[in-house]
Design a protein around this motif. Structure first.
Motif, PDB file in Angstrom:
ATOM      1  N   LEU A  76       0.840  -1.501   0.146  1.00  0.00           N
ATOM      2  CA  LEU A  76       0.256   0.059  -0.398  1.00  0.00           C
ATOM      3  C   LEU A  76       1.236   1.544  -0.149  1.00  0.00           C
ATOM      4  O   LEU A  76       0.263   2.187   0.190  1.00  0.00           O
ATOM      5  N   SER A  77       2.343   0.437  -0.713  1.00  0.00           N
ATOM      6  CA  SER A  77       2.992   1.849  -0.012  1.00  0.00           C
ATOM      7  C   SER A  77       3.092   3.408  -1.224  1.00  0.00           C
ATOM      8  O   SER A  77       3.080   5.215  -0.467  1.00  0.00           O
ATOM      9  N   GLU A  78       2.362   3.297  -2.200  1.00  0.00           N
ATOM     10  CA  GLU A  78       2.188   4.516  -3.318  1.00  0.00           C
ATOM     11  C   GLU A  78       0.813   4.898  -2.271  1.00  0.00           C
ATOM     12  O   GLU A  78       0.665   6.319  -2.854  1.00  0.00           O
ATOM     13  N   LYS A  79      -0.144   4.558  -2.458  1.00  0.00           N
ATOM     14  CA  LYS A  79      -1.084   5.226  -1.749  1.00  0.00           C
ATOM     15  C   LYS A  79      -0.849   5.804   0.101  1.00  0.00           C
ATOM     16  O   LYS A  79      -1.305   6.961   0.218  1.00  0.00           O
ATOM     17  N   ARG A  80       0.037   5.640   0.814  1.00  0.00           N
ATOM     18  CA  ARG A  80       0.873   6.033   1.792  1.00  0.00           C
ATOM     19  C   ARG A  80       0.773   7.782   1.405  1.00  0.00           C
ATOM     20  O   ARG A  80       0.834   8.327   2.313  1.00  0.00           O
ATOM     21  N   ILE A  81       2.235   7.009   0.508  1.00  0.00           N
ATOM     22  CA  ILE A  81       2.918   8.477   0.321  1.00  0.00           C
ATOM     23  C   ILE A  81       2.224   8.984  -0.650  1.00  0.00           C
ATOM     24  O   ILE A  81       2.251  10.679  -0.486  1.00  0.00           O
ATOM     25  N   GLU A  82       0.781   9.018  -1.440  1.00  0.00           N
ATOM     26  CA  GLU A  82      -0.012   9.681  -1.339  1.00  0.00           C
ATOM     27  C   GLU A  82      -0.103  11.221  -0.683  1.00  0.00           C
ATOM     28  O   GLU A  82      -0.664  11.683  -0.776  1.00  0.00           O
ATOM     29  N   LYS A  83      -1.354   9.852   0.565  1.00  0.00           N
ATOM     30  CA  LYS A  83      -1.111  10.560   1.519  1.00  0.00           C
ATOM     31  C   LYS A  83      -0.876  11.893   2.246  1.00  0.00           C
ATOM     32  O   LYS A  83      -0.868  12.262   2.460  1.00  0.00           O
ATOM     33  N   THR A  84       0.498  10.997   2.322  1.00  0.00           N
ATOM     34  CA  THR A  84       1.974  12.301   3.198  1.00  0.00           C
ATOM     35  C   THR A  84       1.734  13.184   1.812  1.00  0.00           C
ATOM     36  O   THR A  84       2.439  14.366   2.761  1.00  0.00           O
ATOM     37  N   GLU A  85       2.003  13.049   0.952  1.00  0.00           N
ATOM     38  CA  GLU A  85       1.747  14.227  -0.032  1.00  0.00           C
ATOM     39  C   GLU A  85       0.987  15.373   0.451  1.00  0.00           C
ATOM     40  O   GLU A  85       1.137  16.741   0.122  1.00  0.00           O
ATOM     41  N   ASN A  86      -0.437  14.801   0.499  1.00  0.00           N
ATOM     42  CA  ASN A  86      -1.219  15.575   0.639  1.00  0.00           C
ATOM     43  C   ASN A  86      -0.809  16.790   1.648  1.00  0.00           C
ATOM     44  O   ASN A  86      -0.812  17.701   1.995  1.00  0.00           O
ATOM     45  N   ILE A  87      -0.374  15.879   2.852  1.00  0.00           N
ATOM     46  CA  ILE A  87      -0.071  16.722   4.419  1.00  0.00           C
ATOM     47  C   ILE A  87       0.495  17.646   4.040  1.00  0.00           C
ATOM     48  O   ILE A  87       0.429  18.899   4.136  1.00  0.00           O
ATOM     49  N   LEU A  88       1.669  16.980   2.748  1.00  0.00           N
ATOM     50  CA  LEU A  88       2.586  18.908   2.278  1.00  0.00           C
ATOM     51  C   LEU A  88       1.695  20.017   1.898  1.00  0.00           C
ATOM     52  O   LEU A  88       1.619  21.256   2.711  1.00  0.00           O
ATOM     53  N   GLU A  89       0.578  20.205   1.858  1.00  0.00           N
ATOM     54  CA  GLU A  89      -0.482  21.153   0.516  1.00  0.00           C
ATOM     55  C   GLU A  89      -1.343  21.610   1.932  1.00  0.00           C
ATOM     56  O   GLU A  89      -1.100  22.567   2.182  1.00  0.00           O
ATOM     57  N   ARG A  90      -0.961  21.068   3.879  1.00  0.00           N
ATOM     58  CA  ARG A  90      -1.501  22.000   4.615  1.00  0.00           C
ATOM     59  C   ARG A  90      -0.552  22.420   5.511  1.00  0.00           C
ATOM     60  O   ARG A  90      -1.605  22.594   7.083  1.00  0.00           O
ATOM     61  N   THR A  91       0.335  21.633   5.980  1.00  0.00           N
ATOM     62  CA  THR A  91       1.229  22.171   6.694  1.00  0.00           C
ATOM     63  C   THR A  91       1.957  23.283   6.877  1.00  0.00           C
ATOM     64  O   THR A  91       2.807  24.009   5.472  1.00  0.00           O
TER      65      THR A  91
END
Length: 394
Positions: A76-91
């Motif tokens: 599930l790494s691709e989906k997890r990293i995609e979610k982490t990328e999304n966190i960048l947007e609100r950090t």
């Protein structure tokens, strides 16, 4: 959310990034002084982002975000990293945790944060185990960052992280929702329809936040529903300095208001508070350029079950088609489901974003601007389509 809590969208978002087993969760637990995230020697324990709302002295209301390791190699790494990328947007503040001599991946994520103009704190964890701390510090200094060396396990130097977070937080200025329009002792009238869209037994978040902001500005606040607006004007000895209304009854309120009273809406106020008012106004004028077959994206911050008269799915599309007299392809997305590629759209209309922090909204605005797509806001768009945009306060 408790009635006494600061809404998440008004909190400073502090994102923790690093490899699996770098100790992100342990550091967050040490800062929070409680077990927020599960800690384990097994790699990949943190799968989805974990959000912890808390108060830190000198910073105030904030959210600590624990993310999945960016070296996750599971199925599930691709989906997890995609979610982490999304966190960048609100950090608002990025904390990158180092625990290994190879820092190539950490450098990539630091560049991602810097590209979004997000301040970065570098943390070297596990100094109780790592014998190469000085080498790591030297490597990090080469990218103009000063590393804080800590041991989350022994809670060593955790206070230094908190102090650095405080220093950066001082530069993230809190803005008043209404402060540019009011002064002490001004009478402000809020027009708040209680229709099928209004949640039973409570006010919607923008209304609550606006009331609190007006009280902080020492204003006299009066609330009324749209059907009692005329009675309210008769009761008041003098016209209110400012009227703030739900955008959906803009025209009704505008036609009844005293000439001396300025008019705006909750959504217009939030377009400045959470986004870029000038860009949203510019985007509203592009509505007149829409033609048959053009695609319009309506973006909502929160997910909800649409009801009769839903503003994003029914009222806005109807207004757009009436204003443009065009056969438009109107699509609605909610929550985090905002497309990366916006090139197929001729216009984006975003909600007031009371559930998002400003960083997240501004990243969406920047994304649209970089791709040359006009973007506006519910309240600004509604005012434009009702021909009163130039007559309201922004």
């Amino acid at each position: 959310m408790s009635l006494n809590e600061t809404p998440r969208g008004e909190r400073i978002h502090i994102g923790f990034f690093g490899r699996t087993n770098a100790g992100k969760s342990s550091i967050i637990n040490a800062i929070a002084n409680q077990e927020v995230s599960i800690v384990s020697d097994i790699k990949g324990t943190t799968t989805d982002a974990v959000f912890k709302s808390m108060e830190i002295a000198g910073i105030g209301a904030c959210v600590l975000i624990d993310t999945a390791g960016f070296d996750d190699y599971s199925n599930l790494s691709e989906k997890r990293i995609e979610k982490t990328e999304n966190i960048l947007e609100r950090t608002d503040i990025g904390v990158v945790v180092f625990a290994d001599d190879d820092i190539s991946q950490e450098l990539e994520w630091i560049e991602k944060l810097r590209a979004k103009k997000t301040p970065v704190i570098a943390i070297i964890n596990k100094i109780d185990e790592n014998k190469n701390t000085k080498l790591l510090q030297h490597k990090i200094e080469k990218i103009n960052l000063r590393a804080i060396s800590v041991s989350a396990k022994e809670k060593k130097n955790i206070q230094k992280i908190i102090e650095e977070l405080r220093n950066i937080a001082l530069d993230i200025k809190e803005s008043s929702i209404c402060g540019h329009l009011v002064k002490k002792d001004d009478v402000v009238l809020l027009v708040m329809p209680q229709d099928i869209q209004a949640p039973k037994g409570r006010l919607i978040l923008p209304q609550v936040q606006t009331i609190r902001d007006l009280l902080d500005n020492k204003c006299i606040v009066i609330s009324v529903t749209a059907d009692n607006l005329e009675k309210a004007f008769k009761i008041l000895k003098e016209p209110p300095k400012l009227i703030i209304t739900d955008s959906q009854v803009f025209v009704k309120v505008y036609e009844q208001k005293p000439q001396e009273s300025a008019l705006t809406s909750f959504s217009v106020l939030f377009s400045r508070h959470k986004g870029d008012i000038d860009i949203f106004v510019e985007g509203a004028y592009s509505i007149s350029n829409l033609k048959n077959g053009d695609k319009v994206l309506i973006a909502e911050a929160c997910s909800h079950d649409p009801l009769d008269g839903d503003i994003g799915r029914i009222k806005l599309p109807a207004l757009l088609r009436k204003k443009t007299r065009a056969d438009l392809d109107i699509q609605v997305v909610s929550g985090n489901n905002f497309p990366i590629d916006l090139s197929e759209y001729s216009l984006i209309i975003h909600c007031g974003s009371c559930m998002f922090n400003k960083k997240y909204v501004m990243n969406r605005v920047e994304q649209a601007r970089n791709q040359g797509i006009p973007i506006t806001n519910y309240g600004i768009a509604i005012a434009y389509m009702n021909n009163i945009l130039e007559k309201i306060k922004k």
